[in-house]
Write an enzyme that holds these catalytic residues in place. Structure first.
Site, PDB file in Angstrom:
ATOM      1  CD  GLU A  73      -8.690 -31.344  -0.774  1.00 18.75           C
ATOM      2  OE1 GLU A  73      -9.112 -32.219  -1.307  1.00 18.75           O
ATOM      3  OE2 GLU A  73      -7.401 -31.306  -0.771  1.00 18.75           O
TER       4      GLU A  73
ATOM      5  CG  ASP B 251      -7.694 -40.418  -0.259  1.00 21.45           C
ATOM      6  OD1 ASP B 251      -7.941 -41.730  -0.470  1.00 21.45           O
ATOM      7  OD2 ASP B 251      -6.592 -40.226  -0.312  1.00 21.45           O
TER       8      ASP B 251
ATOM      9  CE1 TYR C 157      -1.088 -33.816  -0.038  1.00 23.48           C
ATOM     10  CE2 TYR C 157      -3.030 -32.632  -0.731  1.00 23.48           C
ATOM     11  CZ  TYR C 157      -2.258 -33.379   0.044  1.00 23.48           C
ATOM     12  OH  TYR C 157      -2.798 -33.454   1.102  1.00 23.48           O
TER      13      TYR C 157
ATOM     14  CD  GLU D  23      -5.420 -32.033   3.275  1.00 23.25           C
ATOM     15  OE1 GLU D  23      -4.968 -32.794   2.138  1.00 23.25           O
ATOM     16  OE2 GLU D  23      -6.731 -32.152   3.636  1.00 23.25           O
TER      17      GLU D  23
END
Length: 619
Positions: A410, A160, A465, A501
């Site tokens: 990831e 991303d 997240y 993150e």
């Protein structure tokens, strides 16, 4: 690989500036055999994508060509002449006049060629560098190339951030003597008030080597004869986070009493260790505060810029950050040199991002494919990944700021085949450098219950997240989810946890009195909810917000002018969250426990009281 330096026996010429530039479709099949027929010029260092108004250049998939004339200094007659490219994203080919002298795959590490036999001192040559931005299932990072109905080649990828390409770092011409120092490896230790320095000096051919250690004032504090050995520095000044101190190891090649070659390698004396659930630097518990970052600025793309380097480190100091991760690739060497000099701690990461086809299925709606298989991420991918690890460690092994290697971001660590893929890579990393811990950053899909590789690693780096992609706008639920998740990792593995993150997209200037995603208030509240969880879990030893600054991504309706999770805008203006982080991190820096069992955690004022009250369970 040694970074080129100007010394008493070496000279260094920068080849930065504007070069002739063309995409492969605009020139002939062998563009290196003649001057490029183009009106375009491109700066080096810079990514080329955002420089030109032609979208065909920005979206180009394939080779582009850079070219310039270079004059070899006339005093280099008796020296070897070396050409070095700091990075070519993602593949590079170098031609001296009509001759291919170097080729390299991997977009973020340097490569070089001895071109002595192809050039003459005092004369010019034509230098052409081809750069290819293509990503496939066997590159690091991976990607896929398709061809549209109208014949255009399109690149897709699973990371991303925008696939900026070109010569984003410097190009150099440098000289070395015929017999010269080829590499230096330094490993340091602490023994009471003394420092130990294990060193190994590699030379181009067998030679007599002498080494000296100089302190910051230039005074000699240790010396030895021989290409390898151990030095002792009495009353050593260690390199510490926030209090950098650097020595120089000066290696010399001798011919009798004459110094044939000399090279000074800066280093800091410090140790790194994982002990139980603690991360120790110089035997003292360390709590990471900082960011995942990107090399990303307007117009330049991933082009290195010293002005942004200085300003970004100033902003990190202002906000109270003591560390960052080089997400998701090795950064320019100048960045690590600066971190060495200013006491900023670094988690150094390979470009292995996107090893997760579950993300592809989630974004496109296509049927899921296995990540690890002969047709997807396979043995050839792992070979490229292994080479990326070798080159990362070879380049960055002597940086005291680098305290841990992160070998992937990831990956699909919960899928079948993950352990078979990663176990050999972890063994390689530890063989190349047994002194630093190793980690990877775990994706949302990987939990303590289903992750297949976490037990192999030293530190658990977790990307989460809750409150953004999950439980969007519901911070009460998000906080509960996060606490349950992290406690699961802590209970099962008993290792230090870094929240590598966590973040929420935010439009600067958008405000609300409610918990409304995209507002500045929501970003600050989101971070605060995460921080309450961290302060209740003793195994958490760090927090890296995603992201330091907004950055450009690939085209997609889920991204409006890029990823907006930065606490600073892309042009480095603070959002409200930056001020909130500054208050928290400055408190953490001022509340370090004074030894004992409690030294495993650094708590902000009031957090310890919260643990002993209704907010949690005392530990």
């Amino acid at each position: 690989m040694l970074k080129p330096r100007s010394t008493a026996t070496r000279e260094l010429v920068s080849l930065d500036g504007t070069w002739r530039f063309a995409v492969d479709t605009a020139v002939g099949e062998r563009p290196w055999t003649a001057p490029l027929e183009t009106r375009l010029e491109a700066p080096v260092p810079a990514s080329y994508n955002d420089l030109f108004t032609d979208s065909a250049i920005r979206d180009h998939v394939g080779w582009v060509w850079y070219q310039r004339r270079v004059r070899v200094p006339r005093g280099w007659t008796d020296d070897r002449v070396v050409l070095r490219v700091d990075a070519a994203t993602h593949q590079g080919r170098v031609y001296v006049d009509d001759v291919l002298v170097a080729e390299h795959v991997g977009g973020y590490t340097p490569f070089e060629a001895d071109i002595t036999n192809h050039v003459r001192a005092g004369q010019e040559f034509r230098l052409t560098i081809g750069v290819n931005n293509e990503l496939t299932n066997t590159t690091i990072p991976p990607g896929t190339i398709t061809v549209s109905q109208d014949g255009r080649r399109k690149q897709t990828y699973l990371h991303d951030f925008y696939n900026y390409a070109g010569l984003a770092r410097s190009v150099w011409l440098y000289s070395v003597p015929a017999v010269h120092i080829a590499d230096v490896t330094i490993v340091t230790g602490l023994d009471g008030t003394s420092g130990t320095v294990e060193y190994e000096v590699a030379t181009s051919t067998p030679a007599h080597v002498r080494v000296r250690v100089l302190d910051a004032s230039g005074a000699e504090v240790a010396e030895s004869d021989g290409a390898s050995g151990t030095l002792r520095i009495e009353d050593v000044t260690p390199w510490r986070p926030g209090a950098a101190y650097l020595y120089d190891l000066v290696a010399e090649v001798l011919d009798g009493d004459d110094v044939v070659d000399t090279y000074a390698q800066p280093f800091g004396v410090r140790t790194v260790e994982v002990s139980g659930t603690r991360f120790l630097i110089n035997g003292e518990p360390f709590y990471f505060t900082g960011f995942g970052r990107h090399e990303d600025t307007p117009v330049r793309g991933k082009g290195h810029d010293d002005a942004y380097l200085v300003h970004d480190f100033q902003l990190m100091e202002w906000v109270g950050a003591n560390s960052f991760r080089t997400s998701h690739y090795p950064y320019a060497e100048e960045v690590l040199d600066f971190a060495d000099r200013h006491g900023i701690v670094v988690i150094d990461e390979t470009a292995a991002v996107g090893l997760n086809l579950a993300v592809e299925a989630g974004l496109t709606g296509a049927p899921p494919r296995p990540t690890f298989s002969p047709d997807t991420v396979n043995d050839d991918t792992r070979a490229a990944h292994a080479q990326a690890i070798r080159e990362l460690i070879a380049r960055d092994k002597n940086h005291p700021s680098v305290v841990m290697w992160c070998i992937a971001n990831e990956p699909s660590s919960n899928e079948e085949g993950a352990r078979e893929y990663f176990e050999p890579l972890l063994e390689l990393t530890r063989k190349l450098d047994p002194t630093r811990p190793v980690c990877y950053a775990a994706v949302m899909f990987a939990t303590a219950a289903n992750d297949g590789i976490a037990d192999l690693f030293d530190v658990l780096c977790i990307n989460r997240y809750y409150g953004w992609y999950v439980a969007t706008g519901d911070l009460v639920t998000a906080e509960a989810y996060l606490e349950g998740d992290l406690r699961g990792w802590a209970a099962k593995f008993g290792k230090p946890i870094i929240m590598s993150e966590y973040g929420a997209d935010t439009l600067p200037g958008l405000h609300s009195v409610w918990d409304q995603p995209w507002t500045e208030e929501y970003q600050a509240a989101y971070l605060a909810a995460n921080h309450r969880v961290f302060d209740r879990i003793a195994e958490v030893v760090g927090e890296h917000v995603w992201n330091f600054a907004d950055f450009q991504t690939s085209n997609g309706i889920h991204r409006v002018d890029g990823n907006r999770k930065g606490v600073f805008t892309r042009d480095r203006r603070p959002k409200a969250a930056a001020h909130a982080l500054r208050a928290r991190w400055r408190e953490i820096a001022g509340s370090k426990p004074a030894g004992g069992q409690d030294a495993a955690r650094q708590f902000p004022p009031g957090a310890r009281d919260e643990l002993n009250g209704e907010g949690g369970t005392a530990r």
